[in-house]
Design an enzyme around this catalytic site. Sequence first.
Site, PDB file in Angstrom:
ATOM      1  N   ASP A 136       0.828  -1.208   0.000  1.00  0.00           N
ATOM      2  CA  ASP A 136       0.000   0.000   0.000  1.00  0.00           C
ATOM      3  C   ASP A 136       0.865   1.262   0.000  1.00  0.00           C
ATOM      4  O   ASP A 136       1.974   1.260   0.540  1.00  0.00           O
ATOM      5  CB  ASP A 136      -0.925  -0.022   1.224  1.00  0.00           C
ATOM      6  CG  ASP A 136      -2.083   0.948   1.087  1.00  0.00           C
ATOM      7  OD1 ASP A 136      -2.418   1.322  -0.054  1.00  0.00           O
ATOM      8  OD2 ASP A 136      -2.658   1.332   2.117  1.00  0.00           O
TER       9      ASP A 136
ATOM     10  N   HIS B 112       2.259   3.393  -9.008  1.00  0.00           N
ATOM     11  CA  HIS B 112       2.107   1.960  -9.284  1.00  0.00           C
ATOM     12  C   HIS B 112       3.312   1.431 -10.067  1.00  0.00           C
ATOM     13  O   HIS B 112       3.814   0.342  -9.808  1.00  0.00           O
ATOM     14  CB  HIS B 112       0.808   1.690 -10.059  1.00  0.00           C
ATOM     15  CG  HIS B 112      -0.423   2.108  -9.305  1.00  0.00           C
ATOM     16  ND1 HIS B 112      -0.648   1.774  -7.985  1.00  0.00           N
ATOM     17  CD2 HIS B 112      -1.508   2.843  -9.670  1.00  0.00           C
ATOM     18  CE1 HIS B 112      -1.805   2.275  -7.586  1.00  0.00           C
ATOM     19  NE2 HIS B 112      -2.347   2.943  -8.589  1.00  0.00           N
TER      20      HIS B 112
ATOM     21  N   LEU C 179      10.952 -20.558  -5.648  1.00  0.00           N
ATOM     22  CA  LEU C 179       9.982 -19.749  -4.885  1.00  0.00           C
ATOM     23  C   LEU C 179       8.661 -19.726  -5.654  1.00  0.00           C
ATOM     24  O   LEU C 179       8.663 -19.667  -6.885  1.00  0.00           O
ATOM     25  CB  LEU C 179      10.518 -18.331  -4.695  1.00  0.00           C
ATOM     26  CG  LEU C 179       9.642 -17.334  -3.923  1.00  0.00           C
ATOM     27  CD1 LEU C 179      10.517 -16.374  -3.112  1.00  0.00           C
ATOM     28  CD2 LEU C 179       8.728 -16.524  -4.834  1.00  0.00           C
TER      29      LEU C 179
END
Length: 233
Positions: free
Chosen positions: A11, A28, A122
């Site tokens: 955030d 963003h 991962l």
Amino acid sequence: MIPTHVSIIMDGNGRWAQQRHLPRTFGHKEGAESVRACLEAAIEAGVKYLSLYTFSEENWNRPQAEVSGINSLFVTVMARERKNLKDNGVRFLVIGNRSRLSADLLHDIEELEAYTADCRTLTLMVMFSYSGKWDIVQAVNRYREDIAAGKVDASGQIDIAGYEKYLSTAGFPDPDLLIRTGGELRISNYMLWQCAYSEFYFTDVLWPDFRKTEFRKALDSFENRQRRYGEIN
Ligand code: IPE
Ligand code: IPE
Ligand code: MG
């Protein structure tokens, strides 16, 4: 101990951009660089699962320009990181309400998921068009469908282990460490079920500024946690 599964509520992109008098989309874009940095740091530390709250179901209610900006950034980043993910053994998965995604976006997601399906260093779970309440309800509905189809025995009570198999995160461990950047102290409809015993780490650092050093700080904080799961020790 290194957490097996780190999850991040990323955030603060909009505020990061506003502080610089830039459109929110710039935040963003810069945030995507933090994704790359944290992914690298996670691999280096030996984290096995990294889940990222990228776009919530509620985020669809933002202005159209921002929504389409985020959607097209997602497409761009997938194309750009394709080789990098594969070379680093990263299995890419998107978790969320796919019925709301455009056919083009879905196509790119499915292609990248297939391309990285064998990667095992991962697992990167991109939580997109995701919400915790949606997840719980879709699990109930799929459970009901299986009962109606006679695939599960409906004579007894629903049990936790049986139910969990229908969550969108089935088969993956729950988050050990949940990080939220951007200063808010809330969960914003994230993995409501899965975070039952996660350790929380909140920081005021805005997501575009959350890079390797910040990620390692969160891992250090986790080292000092004593997890009890309701028991005494
Ligand atoms: C997080 O940053 C990214 C998304 C929710 C898509 P925000 O866009 O919420 O940034 P702030 O919270 O407004 O600063
Ligand atoms: C949470 O951030 C969702 C993501 C980071 C994708 P929001 O910015 O949407 O959360 P609220 O509105 O501040 O609770
Ligand atoms: Mg926000």
